[in-house]
Design a protein around this motif. Structure first.
Motif, PDB file in Angstrom:
ATOM      1  N   ALA A 140       1.015   7.080   5.813  1.00  0.00           N
ATOM      2  CA  ALA A 140       0.916   5.918   5.000  1.00  0.00           C
ATOM      3  C   ALA A 140       1.770   5.098   5.323  1.00  0.00           C
ATOM      4  O   ALA A 140       1.448   3.704   4.817  1.00  0.00           O
ATOM      5  CB  ALA A 140       1.309   6.807   3.713  1.00  0.00           C
ATOM      6  N   ALA A 141       2.933   5.212   6.097  1.00  0.00           N
ATOM      7  CA  ALA A 141       3.914   4.097   6.323  1.00  0.00           C
ATOM      8  C   ALA A 141       3.508   3.326   7.538  1.00  0.00           C
ATOM      9  O   ALA A 141       4.102   2.483   7.862  1.00  0.00           O
ATOM     10  CB  ALA A 141       5.339   4.751   6.394  1.00  0.00           C
ATOM     11  N   GLY A 142       2.404   3.805   8.174  1.00  0.00           N
ATOM     12  CA  GLY A 142       2.024   3.190   9.492  1.00  0.00           C
ATOM     13  C   GLY A 142       2.684   3.445  10.708  1.00  0.00           C
ATOM     14  O   GLY A 142       2.367   2.830  11.853  1.00  0.00           O
ATOM     15  N   TYR A 143       3.428   4.517  10.851  1.00  0.00           N
ATOM     16  CA  TYR A 143       4.277   4.925  11.868  1.00  0.00           C
ATOM     17  C   TYR A 143       2.927   5.718  12.785  1.00  0.00           C
ATOM     18  O   TYR A 143       3.050   5.857  14.049  1.00  0.00           O
ATOM     19  CB  TYR A 143       5.220   5.946  11.612  1.00  0.00           C
ATOM     20  CG  TYR A 143       6.530   5.214  11.181  1.00  0.00           C
ATOM     21  CD1 TYR A 143       7.260   4.310  11.985  1.00  0.00           C
ATOM     22  CD2 TYR A 143       6.773   5.300   9.782  1.00  0.00           C
ATOM     23  CE1 TYR A 143       8.506   3.872  11.700  1.00  0.00           C
ATOM     24  CE2 TYR A 143       8.203   4.666   9.218  1.00  0.00           C
ATOM     25  CZ  TYR A 143       8.812   3.814  10.397  1.00  0.00           C
ATOM     26  OH  TYR A 143       9.873   3.110   9.915  1.00  0.00           O
ATOM     27  N   LEU A 144       2.047   6.584  12.279  1.00  0.00           N
ATOM     28  CA  LEU A 144       1.046   7.219  12.862  1.00  0.00           C
ATOM     29  C   LEU A 144      -0.245   6.549  12.431  1.00  0.00           C
ATOM     30  O   LEU A 144      -0.470   6.644  11.204  1.00  0.00           O
ATOM     31  CB  LEU A 144       1.094   8.750  12.388  1.00  0.00           C
ATOM     32  CG  LEU A 144       2.441   9.478  12.453  1.00  0.00           C
ATOM     33  CD1 LEU A 144       2.514  10.809  11.946  1.00  0.00           C
ATOM     34  CD2 LEU A 144       2.970   9.582  13.931  1.00  0.00           C
ATOM     35  N   GLU A 145      -0.927   6.429  13.382  1.00  0.00           N
ATOM     36  CA  GLU A 145      -2.419   5.796  13.210  1.00  0.00           C
ATOM     37  C   GLU A 145      -3.424   6.364  14.145  1.00  0.00           C
ATOM     38  O   GLU A 145      -3.040   6.956  15.196  1.00  0.00           O
ATOM     39  CB  GLU A 145      -2.316   4.275  13.060  1.00  0.00           C
ATOM     40  CG  GLU A 145      -1.607   3.764  12.013  1.00  0.00           C
ATOM     41  CD  GLU A 145      -1.718   2.203  12.178  1.00  0.00           C
ATOM     42  OE1 GLU A 145      -2.830   1.839  12.522  1.00  0.00           O
ATOM     43  OE2 GLU A 145      -0.853   1.449  11.624  1.00  0.00           O
ATOM     44  N   PRO A 183       0.399   4.700  16.957  1.00  0.00           N
ATOM     45  CA  PRO A 183       0.483   3.266  16.385  1.00  0.00           C
ATOM     46  C   PRO A 183      -0.697   2.734  17.271  1.00  0.00           C
ATOM     47  O   PRO A 183      -0.881   2.591  18.225  1.00  0.00           O
ATOM     48  CB  PRO A 183       1.926   2.805  16.703  1.00  0.00           C
ATOM     49  CG  PRO A 183       2.506   3.922  16.950  1.00  0.00           C
ATOM     50  CD  PRO A 183       1.785   4.971  17.641  1.00  0.00           C
ATOM     51  N   GLU A 184      -1.243   1.766  16.504  1.00  0.00           N
ATOM     52  CA  GLU A 184      -2.106   0.754  17.187  1.00  0.00           C
ATOM     53  C   GLU A 184      -1.673  -0.208  18.275  1.00  0.00           C
ATOM     54  O   GLU A 184      -2.401  -0.701  19.085  1.00  0.00           O
ATOM     55  CB  GLU A 184      -3.009  -0.025  16.070  1.00  0.00           C
ATOM     56  CG  GLU A 184      -2.207  -1.130  15.193  1.00  0.00           C
ATOM     57  CD  GLU A 184      -2.968  -1.656  13.933  1.00  0.00           C
ATOM     58  OE1 GLU A 184      -2.703  -2.975  13.713  1.00  0.00           O
ATOM     59  OE2 GLU A 184      -3.775  -1.028  13.549  1.00  0.00           O
ATOM     60  N   PRO A 189       3.698  16.594   2.686  1.00  0.00           N
ATOM     61  CA  PRO A 189       3.871  16.638   4.304  1.00  0.00           C
ATOM     62  C   PRO A 189       4.619  15.487   4.788  1.00  0.00           C
ATOM     63  O   PRO A 189       3.810  14.477   4.258  1.00  0.00           O
ATOM     64  CB  PRO A 189       2.367  17.102   4.893  1.00  0.00           C
ATOM     65  CG  PRO A 189       1.561  17.498   3.632  1.00  0.00           C
ATOM     66  CD  PRO A 189       1.895  16.942   2.448  1.00  0.00           C
ATOM     67  N   TYR A 190       5.433  15.619   5.650  1.00  0.00           N
ATOM     68  CA  TYR A 190       6.160  14.709   6.042  1.00  0.00           C
ATOM     69  C   TYR A 190       5.034  13.893   6.885  1.00  0.00           C
ATOM     70  O   TYR A 190       5.109  12.447   6.880  1.00  0.00           O
ATOM     71  CB  TYR A 190       7.236  15.375   7.155  1.00  0.00           C
ATOM     72  CG  TYR A 190       8.068  14.159   7.883  1.00  0.00           C
ATOM     73  CD1 TYR A 190       8.485  13.109   7.228  1.00  0.00           C
ATOM     74  CD2 TYR A 190       7.851  14.405   9.343  1.00  0.00           C
ATOM     75  CE1 TYR A 190       9.095  12.101   8.127  1.00  0.00           C
ATOM     76  CE2 TYR A 190       8.605  13.360   9.950  1.00  0.00           C
ATOM     77  CZ  TYR A 190       9.260  12.207   9.421  1.00  0.00           C
ATOM     78  OH  TYR A 190      10.084  11.237  10.252  1.00  0.00           O
ATOM     79  N   ALA A 191       4.182  14.355   7.479  1.00  0.00           N
ATOM     80  CA  ALA A 191       3.156  13.550   8.617  1.00  0.00           C
ATOM     81  C   ALA A 191       2.271  12.541   7.684  1.00  0.00           C
ATOM     82  O   ALA A 191       1.996  11.230   8.007  1.00  0.00           O
ATOM     83  CB  ALA A 191       2.442  14.477   9.282  1.00  0.00           C
ATOM     84  N   GLU A 198       0.866  -1.058   0.049  1.00  0.00           N
ATOM     85  CA  GLU A 198       0.153  -0.061  -0.125  1.00  0.00           C
ATOM     86  C   GLU A 198       1.039   1.284  -0.025  1.00  0.00           C
ATOM     87  O   GLU A 198       0.653   2.466  -0.641  1.00  0.00           O
ATOM     88  CB  GLU A 198      -0.979  -0.008   1.244  1.00  0.00           C
ATOM     89  CG  GLU A 198      -2.002  -1.097   1.118  1.00  0.00           C
ATOM     90  CD  GLU A 198      -1.605  -2.258   1.802  1.00  0.00           C
ATOM     91  OE1 GLU A 198      -0.357  -2.334   2.340  1.00  0.00           O
ATOM     92  OE2 GLU A 198      -2.377  -3.240   1.922  1.00  0.00           O
ATOM     93  N   PHE A 199       1.840   1.331   0.842  1.00  0.00           N
ATOM     94  CA  PHE A 199       2.799   2.408   0.893  1.00  0.00           C
ATOM     95  C   PHE A 199       3.582   2.478  -0.568  1.00  0.00           C
ATOM     96  O   PHE A 199       3.500   3.784  -0.971  1.00  0.00           O
ATOM     97  CB  PHE A 199       3.844   2.405   1.945  1.00  0.00           C
ATOM     98  CG  PHE A 199       4.844   3.487   1.925  1.00  0.00           C
ATOM     99  CD1 PHE A 199       4.574   4.486   2.497  1.00  0.00           C
ATOM    100  CD2 PHE A 199       5.942   3.308   1.480  1.00  0.00           C
ATOM    101  CE1 PHE A 199       5.280   5.760   2.478  1.00  0.00           C
ATOM    102  CE2 PHE A 199       6.915   4.302   1.130  1.00  0.00           C
ATOM    103  CZ  PHE A 199       6.791   5.473   2.038  1.00  0.00           C
ATOM    104  N   GLY A 200       4.000   1.517  -1.109  1.00  0.00           N
ATOM    105  CA  GLY A 200       4.551   1.513  -2.439  1.00  0.00           C
ATOM    106  C   GLY A 200       3.834   2.272  -3.275  1.00  0.00           C
ATOM    107  O   GLY A 200       3.961   2.798  -4.335  1.00  0.00           O
TER     108      GLY A 200
END
Length: 153
Positions: A67-72, A86-87, A60-62, A4-6
């Motif tokens: 998208a990379a899953g670091y922030l959810e 993160p979850e 935006p970096y965020a 998904e990120f790719g």
């Protein structure tokens, strides 16, 4: 998650009209690394790589961190400025993170107070590094074997 990120990275790159080589040059990373990310075979890049990509793509970096899953999103926790978590974060992790963000003294660089944009950039980087370190600690603890354990056969 890698695929998904790719896919999103490829869409952003194509939307900007960049070839893989052009993005690689702008971001200062190899074209093969970008190709592997886009194809989902490299895995999720670390926050410093995401920062380079965000700057190269002018996004935006965020957005890339999310998208990379670091922030959810986690709406059950009251956090500073709607920060996302993160979850896998435990309530103690969330408390530690909130405490880190709330220790809000005057941020300065070379004796000069930072403006709000610079403060937000620093918080974005710290957010990524904080959760990356927490996740690595959890993996390390899970893989640790007590010294007096019998060897596995």
């Amino acid at each position: 998650m890698e695929k998904e990120f790719g896919y999103m990275l490829k869409q952003l790159r194509e939307k900007k009209g960049f070839s893989i080589n052009q993005l690689a040059e702008r971001a200062g990373i190899s074209n093969s690394q970008i190709s592997r990310m886009e194809n989902g075979v490299r895995g999720i890049p670390k926050p410093p790589t995401l920062k380079k990509l965000a700057e190269a793509l002018d996004v935006p970096y965020a957005e890339l961190m999310n998208a990379a899953g670091y922030l959810e999103s986690d709406n059950s926790v009251a956090t500073h400025a709607n920060e996302t978590l993160p979850e896998w974060a435990t309530s103690k992790d969330k408390r530690d993170f909130k405490k880190m963000l709330e220790e809000d003294g005057e941020l300065m660089f070379d004796g000069i107070p930072l403006d709000d944009d610079d403060k937000q950039r620093i918080k974005d980087v710290l957010t990524g590094l904080f959760w990356e370190a927490k996740q690595m600690n959890k993996r390390k603890k899970k893989n640790d074997v007590p010294p007096d354990s019998p060897p596995h056969s």
